[in-house]
Design a protein around this motif. Structure first.
Motif, PDB file in Angstrom:
ATOM      1  N   ALA A   1      37.505  33.953  44.918  1.00  0.00           N
ATOM      2  CA  ALA A   1      37.394  34.417  46.304  1.00  0.00           C
ATOM      3  C   ALA A   1      36.977  33.274  47.226  1.00  0.00           C
ATOM      4  CB  ALA A   1      36.397  35.561  46.391  1.00  0.00           C
ATOM      5  N   ARG A   2      36.029  32.465  46.788  1.00  0.00           N
ATOM      6  CA  ARG A   2      35.605  31.320  47.605  1.00  0.00           C
ATOM      7  C   ARG A   2      36.743  30.311  47.749  1.00  0.00           C
ATOM      8  NH1 ARG A   2      30.611  32.328  44.853  1.00  0.00           N
ATOM      9  NH2 ARG A   2      31.159  30.846  43.200  1.00  0.00           N
ATOM     10  N   PHE A   3      37.497  30.127  46.681  1.00  0.00           N
ATOM     11  CA  PHE A   3      38.643  29.220  46.725  1.00  0.00           C
ATOM     12  C   PHE A   3      39.670  29.698  47.748  1.00  0.00           C
ATOM     13  CE2 PHE A   3      42.942  28.286  45.081  1.00  0.00           C
ATOM     14  CZ  PHE A   3      42.916  26.898  45.147  1.00  0.00           C
ATOM     15  N   LEU A   4      39.959  30.991  47.753  1.00  0.00           N
ATOM     16  CA  LEU A   4      40.912  31.540  48.726  1.00  0.00           C
ATOM     17  C   LEU A   4      40.393  31.382  50.151  1.00  0.00           C
ATOM     18  CD1 LEU A   4      41.896  34.782  46.816  1.00  0.00           C
ATOM     19  CD2 LEU A   4      43.412  32.856  47.279  1.00  0.00           C
ATOM     20  N   ALA A   5      39.112  31.662  50.337  1.00  0.00           N
ATOM     21  CA  ALA A   5      38.530  31.521  51.677  1.00  0.00           C
ATOM     22  C   ALA A   5      38.630  30.075  52.165  1.00  0.00           C
ATOM     23  CB  ALA A   5      37.078  31.985  51.659  1.00  0.00           C
ATOM     24  N   ALA A   6      38.504  29.132  51.238  1.00  0.00           N
ATOM     25  CA  ALA A   6      38.546  27.716  51.625  1.00  0.00           C
ATOM     26  C   ALA A   6      39.920  27.306  52.136  1.00  0.00           C
ATOM     27  CB  ALA A   6      38.145  26.840  50.441  1.00  0.00           C
ATOM     28  N   THR A   7      40.980  28.039  51.757  1.00  0.00           N
ATOM     29  CA  THR A   7      42.313  27.691  52.274  1.00  0.00           C
ATOM     30  C   THR A   7      42.407  27.937  53.772  1.00  0.00           C
ATOM     31  OG1 THR A   7      43.317  29.879  51.908  1.00  0.00           O
ATOM     32  CG2 THR A   7      43.360  28.322  50.058  1.00  0.00           C
ATOM     33  N   LEU A   8      41.481  28.716  54.316  1.00  0.00           N
ATOM     34  CA  LEU A   8      41.456  29.013  55.751  1.00  0.00           C
ATOM     35  C   LEU A   8      40.487  28.108  56.520  1.00  0.00           C
ATOM     36  CD1 LEU A   8      41.499  32.910  55.502  1.00  0.00           C
ATOM     37  CD2 LEU A   8      43.398  31.417  56.153  1.00  0.00           C
ATOM     38  N   SER A   9      39.892  27.167  55.819  1.00  0.00           N
ATOM     39  CA  SER A   9      38.958  26.253  56.468  1.00  0.00           C
ATOM     40  C   SER A   9      39.658  25.473  57.574  1.00  0.00           C
ATOM     41  CB  SER A   9      38.378  25.282  55.434  1.00  0.00           C
ATOM     42  OG  SER A   9      37.543  24.325  56.043  1.00  0.00           O
ATOM     43  N   GLY A  10      39.046  25.452  58.737  1.00  0.00           N
ATOM     44  CA  GLY A  10      39.609  24.725  59.869  1.00  0.00           C
ATOM     45  C   GLY A  10      40.565  25.530  60.718  1.00  0.00           C
ATOM     46  N   VAL A  11      40.915  26.743  60.279  1.00  0.00           N
ATOM     47  CA  VAL A  11      41.773  27.608  61.092  1.00  0.00           C
ATOM     48  C   VAL A  11      40.880  28.332  62.086  1.00  0.00           C
ATOM     49  CG1 VAL A  11      43.408  29.525  61.085  1.00  0.00           C
ATOM     50  CG2 VAL A  11      43.397  27.877  59.188  1.00  0.00           C
ATOM     51  N   PRO A  12      41.089  28.190  63.393  1.00  0.00           N
ATOM     52  CA  PRO A  12      40.142  28.734  64.377  1.00  0.00           C
ATOM     53  C   PRO A  12      39.969  30.250  64.324  1.00  0.00           C
ATOM     54  CG  PRO A  12      41.649  27.161  65.391  1.00  0.00           C
ATOM     55  CD  PRO A  12      42.166  27.411  64.011  1.00  0.00           C
ATOM     56  N   ALA A  13      41.049  30.985  64.179  1.00  0.00           N
ATOM     57  CA  ALA A  13      40.969  32.447  64.166  1.00  0.00           C
ATOM     58  C   ALA A  13      41.875  32.963  63.048  1.00  0.00           C
ATOM     59  CB  ALA A  13      41.378  33.035  65.510  1.00  0.00           C
ATOM     60  N   PRO A  14      41.447  32.817  61.791  1.00  0.00           N
ATOM     61  CA  PRO A  14      42.341  33.100  60.671  1.00  0.00           C
ATOM     62  C   PRO A  14      42.702  34.579  60.552  1.00  0.00           C
ATOM     63  CG  PRO A  14      40.121  32.691  59.877  1.00  0.00           C
ATOM     64  CD  PRO A  14      40.121  32.358  61.333  1.00  0.00           C
ATOM     65  N   VAL A  15      43.943  34.822  60.150  1.00  0.00           N
ATOM     66  CA  VAL A  15      44.463  36.169  59.931  1.00  0.00           C
ATOM     67  C   VAL A  15      44.867  36.275  58.463  1.00  0.00           C
ATOM     68  CG1 VAL A  15      46.268  37.834  60.518  1.00  0.00           C
ATOM     69  CG2 VAL A  15      45.260  36.386  62.302  1.00  0.00           C
ATOM     70  N   LEU A  16      44.429  37.348  57.819  1.00  0.00           N
ATOM     71  CA  LEU A  16      44.703  37.577  56.406  1.00  0.00           C
ATOM     72  C   LEU A  16      45.603  38.793  56.255  1.00  0.00           C
ATOM     73  CD1 LEU A  16      44.172  37.305  53.312  1.00  0.00           C
ATOM     74  CD2 LEU A  16      42.077  38.611  53.664  1.00  0.00           C
ATOM     75  N   LEU A  17      46.621  38.680  55.413  1.00  0.00           N
ATOM     76  CA  LEU A  17      47.501  39.795  55.051  1.00  0.00           C
ATOM     77  C   LEU A  17      47.406  39.977  53.545  1.00  0.00           C
ATOM     78  CD1 LEU A  17      49.834  41.845  55.430  1.00  0.00           C
ATOM     79  CD2 LEU A  17      51.426  39.894  55.337  1.00  0.00           C
ATOM     80  N   ASP A  18      47.012  41.178  53.110  1.00  0.00           N
ATOM     81  CA  ASP A  18      46.882  41.460  51.681  1.00  0.00           C
ATOM     82  C   ASP A  18      47.916  42.501  51.273  1.00  0.00           C
ATOM     83  OD1 ASP A  18      45.715  41.205  49.121  1.00  0.00           O
ATOM     84  OD2 ASP A  18      44.528  43.020  49.448  1.00  0.00           O
ATOM     85  N   LEU A  19      48.812  42.122  50.379  1.00  0.00           N
ATOM     86  CA  LEU A  19      49.905  42.980  49.929  1.00  0.00           C
ATOM     87  C   LEU A  19      49.531  43.665  48.624  1.00  0.00           C
ATOM     88  CD1 LEU A  19      52.817  40.418  50.513  1.00  0.00           C
ATOM     89  CD2 LEU A  19      51.913  42.117  52.125  1.00  0.00           C
ATOM     90  N   GLY A  20      49.872  44.961  48.500  1.00  0.00           N
ATOM     91  CA  GLY A  20      49.456  45.708  47.321  1.00  0.00           C
ATOM     92  C   GLY A  20      47.945  45.742  47.226  1.00  0.00           C
ATOM     93  N   THR A  21      47.313  46.067  48.340  1.00  0.00           N
ATOM     94  CA  THR A  21      45.865  45.857  48.484  1.00  0.00           C
ATOM     95  C   THR A  21      45.016  46.723  47.572  1.00  0.00           C
ATOM     96  OG1 THR A  21      44.137  45.552  50.165  1.00  0.00           O
ATOM     97  CG2 THR A  21      45.494  47.550  50.338  1.00  0.00           C
ATOM     98  N   GLY A  22      45.575  47.838  47.054  1.00  0.00           N
ATOM     99  CA  GLY A  22      44.708  48.747  46.300  1.00  0.00           C
ATOM    100  C   GLY A  22      43.631  49.295  47.211  1.00  0.00           C
ATOM    101  N   THR A  23      42.397  49.079  46.858  1.00  0.00           N
ATOM    102  CA  THR A  23      41.284  49.529  47.697  1.00  0.00           C
ATOM    103  C   THR A  23      40.627  48.374  48.453  1.00  0.00           C
ATOM    104  OG1 THR A  23      39.841  49.443  45.742  1.00  0.00           O
ATOM    105  CG2 THR A  23      40.809  51.580  46.312  1.00  0.00           C
TER     106      THR A  23
END
Length: 279
Positions: A34-56
Motif C-alpha cells: 500500500a505504501r509502495f502504491l501511494a508513493a507512485t503518486l508522490s509529487g502529483v498535486p491533486a492525485p486521483v485514484l481509480l480502483d477497478l474490481g474494488t470489492g469493498t
C-alpha cells in the motif's frame, strides 16, 4: 455535492459472497504494498485514484493510510460491494471526493474531466475482466503520467501446503475435480501472463515488485473466506453447504492442532506506464 453512483447496463453474474462477508474475510493489501502504491503518486498535486474490481474498497482504504487522494472512483460489478466500498471511504474522504460505478470496468468513464486518474489499480480481479478492453479504457481516461497497477497473490486453492491440499480435496469431493468459477462453470486460467497483457497495451513499460506475506488463519476464518470465493461459494453446494462447512471445520481444526494454519505467499504488483509518460 453528493456521491455519484452510476450503473450502465447489467453487470455479469456475481461469483463472490455478500459484501459483509467479503469485507470480513478477504485478506487486505499488505501495508508495504500500500505504501509502495501511494508513493507512485508522490509529487502529483491533486492525485486521483481509480480502483477497478474494488470489492469493498480495500485498495483505496489501504492507500489512505499514507496518502489522501483528491478523488477516488471505485468500480465493481456488484452494486452491493460498490456501496460497501463507498461506506468505507466516505467517512475519510467525504461525498465530494469519492464516487462509485456499478458495472463492467471497461464501461467506466469519469463524470468530470478533472477526475482523470493518476493511478489505476486492479487487485485480485484482472483475470475476471476483458483485459484488453479494460486497458483500452484506461488509456482513454487516464491522466498524463498515469500508472496502471495490477496486483494479487493467488488463492487458497493454489497455495501449496498440507492443509490447503487437504481442503482442496474436500472441496473436490463435493464439487468435482475441476475448479469452479461460481455458478458459471469451470475456471479458465488467463491465456497469457498479465505482464504480456500490459506489454501489448498503451501501458507497455512494466516493472514487477514482490512483497512476501505470511498469514495465519483460524479454522473459522478459512470457512468464512471460502464463502466469498468463486470456487467454494455457498451457491455451488446448494443444500449441502452446511454439511461442507462442518466437514471443513473438522478438517481444518485437525490440521491446526499441531500448529497454526499458515499461508506463505507473495503479493505481486505489476506497475505499467505509457512509454511517452516516462521522464
Amino acid at each position: 455535492m453528493t456521491e455519484e453512483c452510476t450503473d450502465r447496463g447489467s453487470p455479469p453474474p456475481d461469483h463472490f459472497g455478500t459484501a459483509r462477508a467479503y469485507a470480513s474475510h478477504r485478506p487486505g493489501v499488505p501495508p508495504e504494498a500500500a505504501r509502495f502504491l501511494a508513493a507512485t503518486l508522490s509529487g502529483v498535486p491533486a492525485p486521483v485514484l481509480l480502483d477497478l474490481g474494488t470489492g469493498t474498497g480495500q485498495v483505496p482504504s489501504s492507500i489512505l493510510e499514507s496518502l489522501a487522494p483528491a478523488h477516488v472512483s471505485v468500480v465493481d460489478t456488484s452494486r452491493e460491494r460498490m456501496r460497501a466500498a463507498l461506506d468505507a471511504l466516505l467517512p475519510e474522504l467525504g461525498a465530494s471526493r469519492v464516487t462509485g460505478f456499478a458495472g463492467r470496468a471497461e464501461d467506466f468513464g469519469p463524470l468530470d474531466p478533472d477526475r482523470r486518474p493518476h493511478l489505476i489499480t486492479c487487485c485480485r480481479a484482472f483475470h475476471w475482466m476483458d483485459r484488453q478492453a479494460v486497458l483500452a479504457m484506461a488509456d482513454r481516461v487516464a491522466a498524463p503520467g498515469a500508472v496502471f497497477a495490477v496486483m494479487g497473490d493467488g488463492s487458497l486453492w493454489t497455495h501449496d501446503a498440507d492443509w490447503t491440499r487437504a481442503l482442496r480435496s474436500l472441496i473436490q469431493s463435493y464439487l468435482g475435480p475441476v475448479r469452479r468459477a461460481g455458478t458459471a462453470g469451470a475456471y479458465a486460467e488467463p491465456s497469457r501472463p498479465y505482464g504480456e497483457d500490459l506489454a501489448g497495451s498503451a501501458f507497455s513499460t512494466v516493472s514487477v515488485h514482490e512483497f512476501p506475506v505470511t498469514r495465519v488463519w483460524e479454522p473459522d476464518q478459512v470457512v468464512g473466506h471460502l464463502a466469498t470465493t468463486s470456487f467454494a461459494g455457498p451457491a455451488l453446494f446448494g443444500d449441502r453447504h452446511a454439511a461442507f462447512e462442518d466437514d471443513a471445520r473438522r478438517l481444518l481444526s485437525a490440521h491446526a492442532a499441531p500448529g497454526p494454519l499458515t499461508e506463505e505467499s507473495v503479493f505481486t504488483v505489476c506497475l505499467a506506464r505509457r512509454p511517452g509518460d516516462l521522464a
